[in-house]
Scaffold this active site. Structure first.
Site, short mmCIF file in Angstrom:
data_model
loop_
_atom_site.label_atom_id
_atom_site.label_comp_id
_atom_site.label_asym_id
_atom_site.label_seq_id
_atom_site.Cartn_x
_atom_site.Cartn_y
_atom_site.Cartn_z
N GLY A 27 113.57 198.67 -7.72
CA GLY A 27 113.12 198.91 -6.36
C GLY A 27 114.13 199.83 -5.69
CB SER A 28 114.14 201.51 -2.41
OG SER A 28 113.85 200.29 -1.74
CD GLU A 30 116.54 196.61 -6.81
OE1 GLU A 30 116.72 196.19 -5.65
OE2 GLU A 30 115.43 196.92 -7.23
CD GLU A 49 109.62 191.65 -9.96
OE1 GLU A 49 108.45 191.20 -10.18
OE2 GLU A 49 109.83 192.64 -9.24
CG HIS A 72 112.86 195.20 -5.15
ND1 HIS A 72 113.84 196.03 -4.68
CD2 HIS A 72 111.82 195.30 -4.28
CE1 HIS A 72 113.41 196.62 -3.57
NE2 HIS A 72 112.19 196.19 -3.31
CG HIS A 279 104.71 165.11 -18.73
ND1 HIS A 279 103.95 165.93 -19.52
CD2 HIS A 279 104.42 165.49 -17.46
CE1 HIS A 279 103.24 166.75 -18.78
NE2 HIS A 279 103.50 166.50 -17.52
N GLY A 398 108.91 173.25 -18.97
CA GLY A 398 107.49 173.05 -18.70
C GLY A 398 106.85 174.17 -17.89
C1 LIG Z 1 103.85 178.01 -14.07
C2 LIG Z 1 102.98 176.84 -14.41
N1 LIG Z 1 101.79 176.69 -13.76
C3 LIG Z 1 100.98 175.65 -14.07
C4 LIG Z 1 101.34 174.72 -15.02
C5 LIG Z 1 100.45 173.53 -15.34
N2 LIG Z 1 99.91 173.58 -16.70
C6 LIG Z 1 100.40 172.81 -17.68
S1 LIG Z 1 99.61 172.98 -19.11
C7 LIG Z 1 98.55 174.11 -18.48
C8 LIG Z 1 97.46 174.72 -19.32
C9 LIG Z 1 97.96 175.75 -20.30
O1 LIG Z 1 96.85 176.38 -20.89
P1 LIG Z 1 96.91 177.05 -22.33
O2 LIG Z 1 98.11 177.88 -22.48
O3 LIG Z 1 95.60 177.69 -22.57
O4 LIG Z 1 97.11 175.81 -23.32
P2 LIG Z 1 96.10 174.58 -23.62
O5 LIG Z 1 96.37 173.57 -22.56
O6 LIG Z 1 94.72 175.11 -23.58
O7 LIG Z 1 96.54 174.13 -24.96
C10 LIG Z 1 98.82 174.33 -17.13
C11 LIG Z 1 98.08 175.27 -16.27
C12 LIG Z 1 102.61 174.89 -15.62
N3 LIG Z 1 103.07 174.02 -16.52
N4 LIG Z 1 103.39 175.96 -15.32
#
Ligand SMILES: Cc1ncc(C[n+]2csc(CCOP(=O)(O)OP(=O)(O)O)c2C)c(N)n1
Ligand SMILES: [Mg+2]
Length: 524
Positions: A27-28, A30, A49, A72, A279, A398
């Site tokens: 960006g500008s 940087e 990013e 940026h 979890h 996750g």
């Molecule tokens: C940044 C982010 N947004 C949302 C989630 C919630 N989330 C956990 S698993 C999942 C589905 C992932 O889909 P895919 O990669 O197609 O794998 P599948 O579940 O079909 O095996 C989501 C949206 C997360 N973990 N991280």
């Protein structure tokens, strides 16, 4: 202009730290850093990013050295935040520089400035600073590097006003800063004595083992004690060969299930792993009644919240070396190994298990697996054993959108290694621009998109959150994404396969290609 500037000083430091690759999206604010960009440096451009930080993160893990990132000001750091969270959880050393508006116009809330730049990336950086004077910027970069590299490692952040780069500065000498901690001998004695006294020990192996280059030491200690070895829940690295006679399987991130699987063991030794990552809610004891817990961990925070037992906070490698220096224990009977998995037969559609089994047969043993495919994790663990150190990468966090760019960074760090990216359709779309970078870098990665056209993990999870059997979950269907077209549009070779009979040929083609290749597999 000054004879020796902030820019000169920072470039010299980066070169000294081995940071001649700069991962960024410009960006500008940087631009002044890039004027007369040194010819021995390479700017690795990511088009979002999250992709930038993901590539830099994979590169840092694979080189075992902090990587350098340029983002940026406020908007760029904001876009990067999800992957900065992952870098923090993965304990990956990085120096993240962000642009800031020029100091002289900061009183007037200028366009694009970051109002509270130091707070923005917290709490997922180890240190965050906007130096008080331009001349202090090189010292801040050096300090960020040493902090990032100090265990537990992680990202550090420096916000740099645009007008600082041309100001005068001094050369900053490079130093040796070593902070590998050796464990307290008394605590190692307690852990060692507990291991010697145990009749049925279990090891739970976590990400910090491979991060700390301690794979061989864990194998030696497990063999010496004939311990049953479990993979820790949600570990981002593999810490023990999954085809070893002592390997028992993987613990899920659920309290009652962990206790059930560890039932019968009288000592649980968590090595480089939290005890435990959960979890979902759980109740009751954290380990089987009557068992003891001991832990070797590089992070004092994790040691502090571990619910029971004795914890040694130190380098994993040095702690294991101290345990191996003790006299060998009395021999123990061989524990029960992992139950054999039935061979998967091809069904009408391609199952993930069949895909993993086929991949195991075709992969080069030196290949590195980078995975982000939530519901494929269990069949992968069953049918695609990781058998070597640095053979597997995913995130401890996750947060999706990490795997695809991380694979690019790892491939960049390991010329000649075959990197296989196993990526879910949903996960791929958080950072699909990584395909553009990999095409420019011409790295021989095989991306395998496991396309089930949905967020299957969330649909599978729904009953645990009170959904009726078969009840639809809003926001989880992803029809009509054409990954072949997406890949080709960014310069990657790509094909699709949806018949089990053609899977082997398609996979073997993708795994042998010497250009970046995407294989979209329509799975059931
Ligand atoms: C940044 C982010 N947004 C949302 C989630 C919630 N989330 C956990 S698993 C999942 C589905 C992932 O889909 P895919 O990669 O197609 O794998 P599948 O579940 O079909 O095996 C989501 C949206 C997360 N973990 N991280
Ligand atoms: Mg999916």
């Amino acid at each position: 202009m000054a004879a020796y500037t902030v820019r000169d000083s920072v470039i010299d430091l980066m070169r000294g730290f081995g940071g001649t690759k700069l991962f960024g999206n410009p960006g500008s604010t940087e631009l002044p850093l890039f004027r007369n960009f040194p010819s021995d440096f390479r700017y690795v451009l990511g088009l979002h990013e999250g992709v930038v930080v993901g590539m830099a993160e994979g590169y840092a893990q694979a080189t075992r050295n902090a990587s350098f990132v340029s983002l940026h000001s406020a908007a760029g750091v904001g876009n990067a935040m999800g992957v900065i969270f992952t870098a923090y959880k993965n304990r990956t050393p990085m120096v993240i520089m962000a642009g800031q508006q020029a100091r002289s116009i900061l009183p007037f809330d200028p366009f694009l400035f970051s109002a509270n730049a130091v707070e923005l990336p917290k709490p997922y950086v180890k240190w965050s600073v906007e130096p008080a004077r331009a001349a202090d910027v090189p010292l801040a970069i050096a300090r960020a590097y040493y902090i990032a590299m100090t265990p537990p490692r992680g990202p550090a952040f420096v916000s740099i006003p645009a007008d600082d780069w041309d100001r005068p500065a001094e050369r900053v000498p490079r130093r040796v800063v070593s902070s590998e901690l050796r464990p307290e001998p008394d605590v190692i004695d307690r852990i060692g004595a507990a291991l010697d006294a145990s009749e049925r020990p279990a090891f739970v192996t976590g990400s910090a083992i491979d991060r700390d280059n301690a794979w061989d030491a864990v194998v030696e200690l497990a063999e010496r004690h004939n311990a049953r070895v479990w993979g820790a829940p949600m570990a981002g690295r593999c810490g023990f060969p999954e085809d070893h006679r002592l390997f028992a399987g993987f613990l899920p991130p659920m309290r009652e299930k962990i206790v059930g699987l560890l039932e019968g063991q009288d000592l649980i030794f968590a090595i480089g792993a939290p005890a435990f990552t959960y979890h979902v809610e759980g109740a009751g004891p954290h380990i089987p009644v009557g068992a003891k817990l001991v832990q070797l961990i590089d992070d004092p925070n994790i040691a502090a919240w571990t619910p029971v037992g004795v914890a040694a906070v130190s380098s994993i490698r040095l702690g294991l070396i101290d345990l191996l220096a003790r006299p060998a224990p009395a021999p123990r009977p061989e524990p029960q190994g992992r139950a054999a998995r039935a061979r998967v037969k091809p069904s009408e559609r391609i199952s993930v298990a069949y895909l993993m089994q086929t991949l195991t047969e075709l992969r080069d043993p030196g290949a590195i697996i980078v995975e982000e495919a939530p519901t494929a994790r269990t069949p992968m663990q069953a049918y695609l054993p990781i058998t070597r150190s640095e053979g597997y990468f995913t995130m401890d966090s996750g947060g999706l959108g990490y795997g695809m760019p991380a694979a690019v960074g790892i491939a960049l760090a390991k010329p000649g290694a075959r990197v296989i990216g196993l990526i879910g359709d949903g996960s791929a779309m958080y950072s699909i621009q990584a395909l553009w970078s990999v095409a420019r870098l011409e790295l021989p990665i095989a991306f395998i998109i496991l396309n089930n056209r949905r967020y299957a993990a969330l649909q599978d999870f729904a009953p645990a959150f009170g959904f009726a059997e078969g009840e639809a979950v809003v926001g989880t269907e992803l029809p009509a994404i054409d990954f072949v077209a997406l890949a080709k549009s960014m310069g990657c070779a790509a094909t699709r396969v949806d018949e089990p009979g053609r899977l082997r040929a398609s996979l073997s083609h993708a795994l042998r290609a010497d250009v970046p290749t995407l294989l979209e597999v329509l799975v059931e």
